[in-house]
Motif scaffolding. Structure first.
Motif, short mmCIF file in Angstrom:
data_model
loop_
_atom_site.label_atom_id
_atom_site.label_comp_id
_atom_site.label_asym_id
_atom_site.label_seq_id
_atom_site.Cartn_x
_atom_site.Cartn_y
_atom_site.Cartn_z
N LEU A 148 0.86 -1.18 0.00
CA LEU A 148 0.00 0.00 0.00
C LEU A 148 0.90 1.23 0.00
N LEU A 149 0.76 2.04 -1.02
CA LEU A 149 1.55 3.26 -1.13
C LEU A 149 0.65 4.47 -0.91
N ALA A 150 1.02 5.29 0.06
CA ALA A 150 0.30 6.54 0.34
C ALA A 150 1.11 7.69 -0.24
N TYR A 151 0.43 8.61 -0.93
CA TYR A 151 1.11 9.68 -1.64
C TYR A 151 0.88 11.04 -0.97
N ARG A 152 1.89 11.87 -1.03
CA ARG A 152 1.89 13.18 -0.39
C ARG A 152 1.13 14.21 -1.24
N HIS A 153 0.73 15.27 -0.58
CA HIS A 153 0.21 16.42 -1.31
C HIS A 153 1.38 17.09 -2.03
N PRO A 154 1.18 17.53 -3.27
CA PRO A 154 2.29 18.12 -4.03
C PRO A 154 3.02 19.25 -3.31
N SER A 155 2.32 19.97 -2.45
CA SER A 155 2.96 21.08 -1.74
C SER A 155 4.03 20.60 -0.76
N ARG A 156 4.03 19.29 -0.46
CA ARG A 156 4.98 18.73 0.51
C ARG A 156 6.18 18.06 -0.17
N TYR A 157 6.17 17.97 -1.49
CA TYR A 157 7.27 17.30 -2.18
C TYR A 157 8.61 17.94 -1.81
N GLY A 158 9.59 17.11 -1.54
CA GLY A 158 10.92 17.60 -1.24
C GLY A 158 11.14 18.02 0.19
N THR A 159 10.08 18.01 1.01
CA THR A 159 10.22 18.38 2.42
C THR A 159 10.32 17.12 3.28
N LYS A 160 10.70 17.31 4.52
CA LYS A 160 10.83 16.18 5.45
C LYS A 160 9.47 15.56 5.70
N ARG A 161 9.40 14.25 5.61
CA ARG A 161 8.14 13.55 5.87
C ARG A 161 7.82 13.58 7.36
N ASN A 180 1.50 -9.67 3.09
CA ASN A 180 1.26 -10.91 2.35
C ASN A 180 -0.13 -10.94 1.73
N SER A 181 -1.03 -10.08 2.19
CA SER A 181 -2.40 -10.05 1.67
C SER A 181 -2.90 -8.62 1.67
N PRO A 182 -3.82 -8.28 0.77
CA PRO A 182 -4.28 -6.89 0.69
C PRO A 182 -5.19 -6.48 1.84
N GLY A 183 -5.91 -7.44 2.42
CA GLY A 183 -6.89 -7.10 3.44
C GLY A 183 -6.31 -6.39 4.65
N LEU A 200 -3.84 -4.49 4.86
CA LEU A 200 -3.29 -3.17 4.58
C LEU A 200 -4.26 -2.05 4.96
N GLU A 201 -5.54 -2.30 4.81
CA GLU A 201 -6.52 -1.28 5.19
C GLU A 201 -6.45 -1.02 6.69
N ALA A 202 -6.35 -2.11 7.46
CA ALA A 202 -6.25 -1.97 8.92
C ALA A 202 -4.96 -1.28 9.31
N ALA A 203 -3.87 -1.64 8.63
CA ALA A 203 -2.57 -1.03 8.92
C ALA A 203 -2.60 0.46 8.64
N ARG A 204 -3.22 0.85 7.53
CA ARG A 204 -3.30 2.27 7.16
C ARG A 204 -4.08 3.06 8.22
N ASP A 205 -5.11 2.44 8.79
CA ASP A 205 -5.92 3.13 9.79
C ASP A 205 -5.15 3.38 11.08
N ILE A 206 -4.11 2.59 11.33
CA ILE A 206 -3.34 2.74 12.57
C ILE A 206 -2.25 3.80 12.43
N VAL A 207 -1.63 3.86 11.26
CA VAL A 207 -0.53 4.81 11.05
C VAL A 207 -1.08 6.25 11.03
N ILE A 208 -0.42 7.11 11.79
CA ILE A 208 -0.84 8.51 11.87
C ILE A 208 0.12 9.38 11.07
N PRO A 209 -0.33 9.89 9.92
CA PRO A 209 0.50 10.83 9.16
C PRO A 209 0.21 12.25 9.64
#
Length: 420
Positions: free
Chosen positions: A165-178, A222-225, A227-236
């Motif tokens: 699962l790849l999460a993409y940044r807003h273009p205004s954040r490109y090149g800045t510290k994640r 190992n499975s796509p299912g 990933l949805e749960a994992a994404r919900d836990i990570v706080i960007p």
């Protein structure tokens, strides 16, 4: 038996060290597909190619989609070419995008081509000739090197596979510290491992790229299912503009070929090879560690480089006479770059001068003259040294791997190897 024809799209070589990511371009295209009622079959695919290819993109991976023939193929082609033209990093000399459209079935010769792209080197001319042979439509931008990976991304079989699962940044954040909350990644790893893997390595956030690309983070599983749960836990702590799940050959060891002897090994290819450690591993300036592996056919220098960090502490425990099986590849300097190794059989003995009856260690009396004791003067005629068992911290049969922070996209981690 009924054979179905499908329409395949392959894209590669659109990024550069300064930005862009072919997966982001693919995700953008898929959004446009959805807006126009075009549906792909299954997940988009991300296929990593030969990690030692001399001309390669940053991650050396192409993407592909599969469509049914009931979709608006003409519009799909128009959308793909539009976004490749608009978003590719054409200012970079080494960015040479290629797009391939193919209608039909994936043939055995196409599968062979895909493995060749993963195992060795394919030229632009060879790829173009093959595309013409199978009746594919190619679009070359600049030199068009991307057609090499585009055909492979379409053709590659996935018997073993993972998802990312790849999460993409807003273009205004490109090149800045994640800005990703570390504790939330630790929590995600704890709750989803081992279904997700390679998330963290100590304080190192392995889900976070270290380049100025559009990707905020990537979670592997190992499975796509899950990933949805994992994404919900990570706080960007910054906006996520988009996300996409790819089916991929990452972490499968697809790049590893079986070699029967060292003499078979070729530069710019990856193998697993058995042999015997010939000399004690030594470290050079810069922190790189080397030793020689040998068999009856020859020998090769093997390296554990500075970025592998504590893995070098494991390598330094090897001794001459140890039988091991290495996994890795041969780069520009003709050195075997170690990704992981298995101990087959340790050399648990050291040969030393015998001990005299008086308890002192004897010394050589000269070539072919046996040993003598400097303490009591005793002599023995035999000049054979005596084996003494030594304690080893490495374990027969065990695998040892580089840390997550130094691992290649294609390297299969031990957690996926179903080891006892």
């Amino acid at each position: 038996m009924i054979y179905m024809n499908y329409f395949y799209i392959g894209i590669d070589d659109t990024d550069s060290p300064d930005g862009m990511c072919t997966t982001f371009l693919a995700s953008t295209i898929l959004n446009e597909f959805r807006d126009n009622g075009i549906e792909i079959i299954g997940h988009p695919r991300l296929i990593r190619l030969n990690p030692f290819a001399r001309f390669k993109t940053r991650g050396n991976g192409g993407v592909s989609f599969k469509l049914g023939m009931d979709q608006n193929i003409a519009l799909a082609k128009e959308i793909v070419l539009k976004y490749v033209s608009e978003l590719s990093m054409f200012d970079c000399d080494n960015t040479n995008p290629g797009v391939v459209f193919y209608q039909g079935q994936i043939t055995e010769e196409m599968i062979d081509y895909a493995f060749k792209a993963i195992y060795s080197i394919i030229t632009i001319e060879e790829a173009e000739e093959f595309a013409n042979h199978i009746g594919a439509e190619i679009h070359k931008f600049k030199k068009g090197r991307g057609i090499i990976g585009s055909i492979a991304a379409i053709s590659c079989p996935l018997e073993d596979y993972t998802y990312e699962l790849l999460a993409y940044r807003h273009p205004s954040r490109y090149g800045t510290k994640r800005n990703i909350d570390y504790d939330s990644v630790v929590k995600m790893d704890k709750e989803t491992y081992p279904e997700t893997f390679e998330n963290i390595d100590g304080k190192y956030l392995a889900i976070e790229p270290k380049t100025p690309c559009p990707v905020l983070y990537g979670i592997r599983s190992n499975s796509p299912g899950v990933l949805e749960a994992a994404r919900d836990i990570v706080i960007p702590n910054e906006e996520i503009a988009d996300s996409c799940i790819f089916k991929t050959n990452q972490h499968t060891d697809m790049h590893i070929q079986n070699a029967n002897s060292i003499s078979e090994l070729k530069q710019y290819s990856c193998y697993k090879i058995k042999g015997f450690v010939k000399d004690k591993p030594h470290i050079i300036e810069g922190g790189h560690m080397f030793f020689t592996l040998s068999d009856e056919s020859g020998e090769i220098e093997c390296g554990a480089y500075e970025p592998t960090k504590n893995f070098r502490k494991v390598v330094t425990k090897l001794r001459a006479g140890d039988e091991i099986e290495l996994y890795g590849g041969i780069g520009e300097q003709n050195t075997f770059n170690i990704e992981k190794f298995q101990v087959i059989k340790l050399n648990e003995f050291i040969y030393r001068n015998p001990i005299c009856e008086c308890g002192k260690r004897m010394t050589s009396a000269g070539k072919g003259k046996g040993f003598k004791c400097k303490s009591c003067g005793n002599k023995i005629e035999s000049d054979e040294k005596v084996p003494e068992k030594i304690e080893r911290t490495l374990i027969n049969g065990k695998f040892y791997e580089t840390p997550v922070s130094a691992r290649r996209h294609l390297s299969k981690p031990l957690i996926r190897m179903n080891l006892e």
